[in-house]
Design a protein around this motif. Structure first.
Motif, PDB file in Angstrom:
ATOM      1  N   PHE A 278       4.655  41.325  32.612  1.00  0.00           N
ATOM      2  CA  PHE A 278       5.158  41.266  31.255  1.00  0.00           C
ATOM      3  C   PHE A 278       6.602  41.635  31.209  1.00  0.00           C
ATOM      4  CE2 PHE A 278       1.724  42.117  27.997  1.00  0.00           C
ATOM      5  CZ  PHE A 278       1.236  41.067  27.953  1.00  0.00           C
ATOM      6  N   PRO A 279       7.732  41.214  30.512  1.00  0.00           N
ATOM      7  CA  PRO A 279       9.029  41.710  30.308  1.00  0.00           C
ATOM      8  C   PRO A 279       8.823  43.169  29.820  1.00  0.00           C
ATOM      9  CG  PRO A 279       9.125  39.418  29.723  1.00  0.00           C
ATOM     10  CD  PRO A 279       7.409  39.835  29.792  1.00  0.00           C
ATOM     11  N   GLY A 280       9.246  44.327  30.270  1.00  0.00           N
ATOM     12  CA  GLY A 280       9.301  45.462  30.069  1.00  0.00           C
ATOM     13  C   GLY A 280       8.105  46.208  30.687  1.00  0.00           C
ATOM     14  N   GLY A 281       6.904  45.453  31.201  1.00  0.00           N
ATOM     15  CA  GLY A 281       5.934  46.044  31.960  1.00  0.00           C
ATOM     16  C   GLY A 281       4.752  46.083  30.782  1.00  0.00           C
ATOM     17  N   GLN A 282       3.620  46.193  31.666  1.00  0.00           N
ATOM     18  CA  GLN A 282       2.191  46.611  31.008  1.00  0.00           C
ATOM     19  C   GLN A 282       2.285  47.714  30.326  1.00  0.00           C
ATOM     20  OE1 GLN A 282      -1.288  46.232  33.117  1.00  0.00           O
ATOM     21  NE2 GLN A 282      -2.752  46.081  31.585  1.00  0.00           N
ATOM     22  N   ASN A 311       5.475  50.717  40.795  1.00  0.00           N
ATOM     23  CA  ASN A 311       5.449  52.229  41.015  1.00  0.00           C
ATOM     24  C   ASN A 311       6.771  52.844  41.718  1.00  0.00           C
ATOM     25  OD1 ASN A 311       5.064  51.739  43.496  1.00  0.00           O
ATOM     26  ND2 ASN A 311       2.862  52.468  43.457  1.00  0.00           N
ATOM     27  N   SER A 312       7.746  51.997  42.127  1.00  0.00           N
ATOM     28  CA  SER A 312       9.130  52.211  42.316  1.00  0.00           C
ATOM     29  C   SER A 312      10.015  51.418  42.034  1.00  0.00           C
ATOM     30  CB  SER A 312       8.636  52.372  44.095  1.00  0.00           C
ATOM     31  OG  SER A 312      10.400  52.607  44.719  1.00  0.00           O
ATOM     32  N   LEU A 313      11.445  51.936  42.041  1.00  0.00           N
ATOM     33  CA  LEU A 313      12.443  50.684  41.580  1.00  0.00           C
ATOM     34  C   LEU A 313      13.888  51.156  42.028  1.00  0.00           C
ATOM     35  CD1 LEU A 313      13.059  51.309  37.705  1.00  0.00           C
ATOM     36  CD2 LEU A 313      11.851  53.111  39.304  1.00  0.00           C
ATOM     37  N   SER A 314      14.747  50.139  41.916  1.00  0.00           N
ATOM     38  CA  SER A 314      16.112  50.667  42.428  1.00  0.00           C
ATOM     39  C   SER A 314      16.788  50.744  41.275  1.00  0.00           C
ATOM     40  CB  SER A 314      16.785  49.304  43.050  1.00  0.00           C
ATOM     41  OG  SER A 314      16.768  48.120  42.114  1.00  0.00           O
ATOM     42  N   GLN A 315      16.414  50.644  39.942  1.00  0.00           N
ATOM     43  CA  GLN A 315      17.208  51.044  38.820  1.00  0.00           C
ATOM     44  C   GLN A 315      18.337  50.162  38.692  1.00  0.00           C
ATOM     45  OE1 GLN A 315      17.464  54.776  37.102  1.00  0.00           O
ATOM     46  NE2 GLN A 315      15.564  55.652  37.840  1.00  0.00           N
ATOM     47  N   ASP A 316      18.231  48.890  39.164  1.00  0.00           N
ATOM     48  CA  ASP A 316      19.321  48.048  39.141  1.00  0.00           C
ATOM     49  C   ASP A 316      19.510  47.404  37.557  1.00  0.00           C
ATOM     50  OD1 ASP A 316      17.104  46.460  39.210  1.00  0.00           O
ATOM     51  OD2 ASP A 316      17.855  45.161  40.566  1.00  0.00           O
ATOM     52  N   ALA A 317      18.392  47.568  36.564  1.00  0.00           N
ATOM     53  CA  ALA A 317      18.564  47.344  35.299  1.00  0.00           C
ATOM     54  C   ALA A 317      18.529  48.526  34.535  1.00  0.00           C
ATOM     55  CB  ALA A 317      17.255  46.324  35.007  1.00  0.00           C
ATOM     56  N   GLU A 318      18.572  49.510  34.821  1.00  0.00           N
ATOM     57  CA  GLU A 318      18.453  50.920  34.100  1.00  0.00           C
ATOM     58  C   GLU A 318      19.678  51.576  34.137  1.00  0.00           C
ATOM     59  OE1 GLU A 318      14.384  49.410  34.535  1.00  0.00           O
ATOM     60  OE2 GLU A 318      16.011  50.132  36.081  1.00  0.00           O
ATOM     61  N   GLY A 319      20.249  52.219  32.906  1.00  0.00           N
ATOM     62  CA  GLY A 319      21.465  53.264  33.049  1.00  0.00           C
ATOM     63  C   GLY A 319      22.697  52.400  33.475  1.00  0.00           C
ATOM     64  N   GLU A 330      18.163  55.238  44.962  1.00  0.00           N
ATOM     65  CA  GLU A 330      16.969  55.120  44.113  1.00  0.00           C
ATOM     66  C   GLU A 330      15.735  54.534  44.736  1.00  0.00           C
ATOM     67  OE1 GLU A 330      17.006  56.443  41.104  1.00  0.00           O
ATOM     68  OE2 GLU A 330      19.077  56.887  40.814  1.00  0.00           O
ATOM     69  N   VAL A 331      15.731  53.794  45.567  1.00  0.00           N
ATOM     70  CA  VAL A 331      14.555  53.160  46.223  1.00  0.00           C
ATOM     71  C   VAL A 331      14.054  54.278  47.070  1.00  0.00           C
ATOM     72  CG1 VAL A 331      13.386  51.433  47.794  1.00  0.00           C
ATOM     73  CG2 VAL A 331      15.159  50.949  46.096  1.00  0.00           C
ATOM     74  N   ILE A 332      14.784  55.010  47.901  1.00  0.00           N
ATOM     75  CA  ILE A 332      14.310  56.250  48.505  1.00  0.00           C
ATOM     76  C   ILE A 332      13.666  57.168  47.842  1.00  0.00           C
ATOM     77  CG2 ILE A 332      15.028  57.920  50.181  1.00  0.00           C
ATOM     78  CD1 ILE A 332      17.328  55.861  51.241  1.00  0.00           C
ATOM     79  N   LYS A 333      14.299  57.481  46.726  1.00  0.00           N
ATOM     80  CA  LYS A 333      13.824  58.533  46.028  1.00  0.00           C
ATOM     81  C   LYS A 333      12.499  58.216  45.354  1.00  0.00           C
ATOM     82  CE  LYS A 333      15.725  59.448  42.074  1.00  0.00           C
ATOM     83  NZ  LYS A 333      16.665  59.976  41.053  1.00  0.00           N
ATOM     84  N   THR A 334      12.226  56.925  44.767  1.00  0.00           N
ATOM     85  CA  THR A 334      11.056  56.798  43.996  1.00  0.00           C
ATOM     86  C   THR A 334       9.992  56.061  44.981  1.00  0.00           C
ATOM     87  OG1 THR A 334      11.735  54.356  43.584  1.00  0.00           O
ATOM     88  CG2 THR A 334      12.343  56.088  41.853  1.00  0.00           C
TER      89      THR A 334
END
Length: 376
Positions: A278-282, A311-319, A330-334
Motif C-alpha cells: 500500500f502507498p503509505g503502508g498497511q 521494519n527498517s528504512l533509510s528515510q529517503d522519503a521522510e523529513g 538511518e539504515v544502520i540505526k533502524t
C-alpha cells in the motif's frame, strides 16, 4: 591430242632436213626432249583426270546423307516422320519433367527458408520470454527467495509485539525499493546490486512502468538480473485510493490489477506477483481505517496477494533531504537488533543519494552477517 603429236613430228622432220649433218645430234636431243615433253603433258593430263575422278568419288562419298523421297515409298516416309515426331515429343517431355523438378526444388527450398525464418523469429521471441521465465524460475528455486506470506505474517506478529513464528536466529535482510521504475535512479540501483552480487524486491508503480519504453526495459532488466517485483498500485494517488481518508476497496483492487496487467504486457501473460504494498503502508491504514484495512486484506488474500510493509528504512522519503552518508546511518540505526530486516528505500526520480548510499549500506549489512533475500 594425236593431231598435236603428228604435227609436232612433221615439224621436227622438216627441220631435220634443213639442218646440216653436224646438227643432227642436237636435233635428235631436241626431238627426244620434245617427245618427253609431249609425253609428260599427256601423262599430267591423264593424271589430272584421274585425280578429278577420285575427288568426285570422295565428294560423292562424304556428301551428307540425304533422303530422296522419290526413292522411298509412302509408308517408309510416314514411319520416318513418326519417328521424328516421337523423338521431338520425347525431348519436350524430358524438358518439361526437368523444368518441373527444378521448380519443385525451388519451391521446397523457398518454403524451408521461410519456415526457418519464421521459426527463428518465434524462437527469438520465445527465447526472450523464456530467458525472463527462467530467471524467475531460478530465483524461485534458489535459497535466496522468501515466501511473501511468511514475510507478511512475520511483520504482522512483530508489529503486534508478538514473537514472530519465523524467528530462528538467522539474520536475513530484504532490500525493497518503492515508486519506480525511473530512468535516472533505478539503473544506478541495479548497477550497485549487480556489483555487490545481491538482489532486491522492487515495488513498482504502474503508471511509471507505462511511462516510457526505457522504463519497460528496466523492468525486464530487474527480472533478468534475478530481482523480484511487487505491486505498488497503478496511480499511487492517495485521493483516488483513500478518498476522505478511507480505503476505497474497489479503487485499490482496480489499481493493483491494472499494474498487474502492465507487468504482464512486458514480462508475459504468465507473469504474476503475490507481493503488494500500500502507498503509505498497511500499518498506517490499520490505524486510520481498521474496517477498510480488514476488508482489503480479505480481498487480497482471495487472489493470493500479500501486503508487505517494512521494519527498517533509510528515510529517503521522510523529513529533510539527506545525503548518502546520512541515509546509510538511518539504515544502520533502524536495522539494529533486527533478525529479519525489511528495509524500505526508493528508486524514483530525485533519489540519487539513495543509489549512492546503497553500496555502503550493502557492505555494512554483509559485515553484520546478514543474508540477502528477495520475496515472491
Amino acid at each position: 591430242m594425236s593431231d598435236d603429236i603428228n604435227n609436232s613430228m612433221n615439224y621436227i622432220n622438216e627441220t631435220s632436213k634443213i639442218n646440216t649433218t653436224n646438227e643432227t645430234g642436237e636435233a635428235d636431243d631436241t626431238v627426244r626432249n620434245s617427245e618427253n615433253s609431249e609425253n609428260s603433258e599427256i601423262n599430267d593430263d591423264s593424271k589430272t583426270k584421274e585425280d578429278n575422278s577420285e575427288t568426285n568419288e570422295i565428294s560423292e562419298n562424304i556428301r551428307p546423307f540425304e533422303i530422296d523421297e522419290d526413292e522411298i515409298d509412302e509408308e517408309d516416309l510416314k514411319g520416318i516422320k513418326r519417328r521424328k515426331f516421337a523423338i521431338l515429343f520425347t525431348i519436350m517431355a524430358i524438358a518439361i519433367v526437368i523444368g518441373s523438378v527444378i521448380a519443385v526444388q525451388k519451391f521446397i527450398i523457398n518454403k524451408q527458408t521461410a519456415e526457418t525464418l519464421n521459426a527463428n523469429e518465434i524462437s527469438d521471441s520465445k527465447g526472450s520470454k523464456n530467458q525472463i521465465d527462467n530467471k524467475a524460475s531460478n530465483s524461485e528455486n534458489s535459497s535466496e527467495v522468501e515466501d511473501v506470506a511468511f514475510i507478511e505474517k512475520y511483520l504482522n506478529q512483530q508489529m503486534k509485539g508478538q514473537m514472530p513464528d519465523g524467528a530462528d536466529g538467522k539474520k536475513v535482510v530484504y532490500l525493497t525499493f518503492d515508486d519506480g521504475p525511473s530512468e535516472t535512479v533505478t539503473p544506478q540501483v541495479l548497477d550497485a546490486l549487480k556489483a555487490e552480487n545481491v538482489h532486491a524486491t522492487f515495488f513498482l508503480v504502474g503508471k511509471a512502468i507505462d511511462e516510457s519504453e526505457v522504463n519497460k526495459n528496466i523492468v525486464k532488466r530487474e527480472i533478468t538480473e534475478g530481482n523480484a517485483i511487487g505491486n505498488h498500485t497503478y496511480s499511487h494517488n492517495y485521493k483516488y485510493l483513500y478518498p476522505n481518508g478511507k480505503i476505497n476497496l474497489e479503487n485499490c483492487m482496480s489499481d493493483f490489477e491494472k499494474t498487474n496487467q502492465s507487468l504482464k504486457n512486458i514480462l508475459g501473460q504468465d507473469f504474476s506477483t503475490r507481493a503488494v504494498r500500500f502507498p503509505g503502508g498497511q500499518m498506517t491504514w490499520d490505524k486510520k481505517d481498521p474496517a477498510g484495512a480488514n476488508a482489503m486484506d480479505e480481498a487480497l488474500h482471495e487472489k493470493d496477494y500479500h501486503q508487505i510493509d517494512w521494519n527498517s528504512l533509510s528515510q529517503d522519503a521522510e523529513g529533510a533531504h539527506k545525503n548518502a552518508e546520512q541515509l546509510k546511518q538511518e539504515v544502520i540505526k533502524t536495522v539494529s537488533g533486527r533478525e529479519k530486516a525489511i528495509i524500505l528505500m526508493h528508486d524514483t526520480y530525485g533519489k540519487e543519494e539513495t543509489a549512492k548510499a546503497l553500496p555502503e549500506i550493502i557492505k555494512y549489512l554483509k559485515q553484520q552477517g546478514y543474508e540477502f533475500k528477495i520475496m515472491k
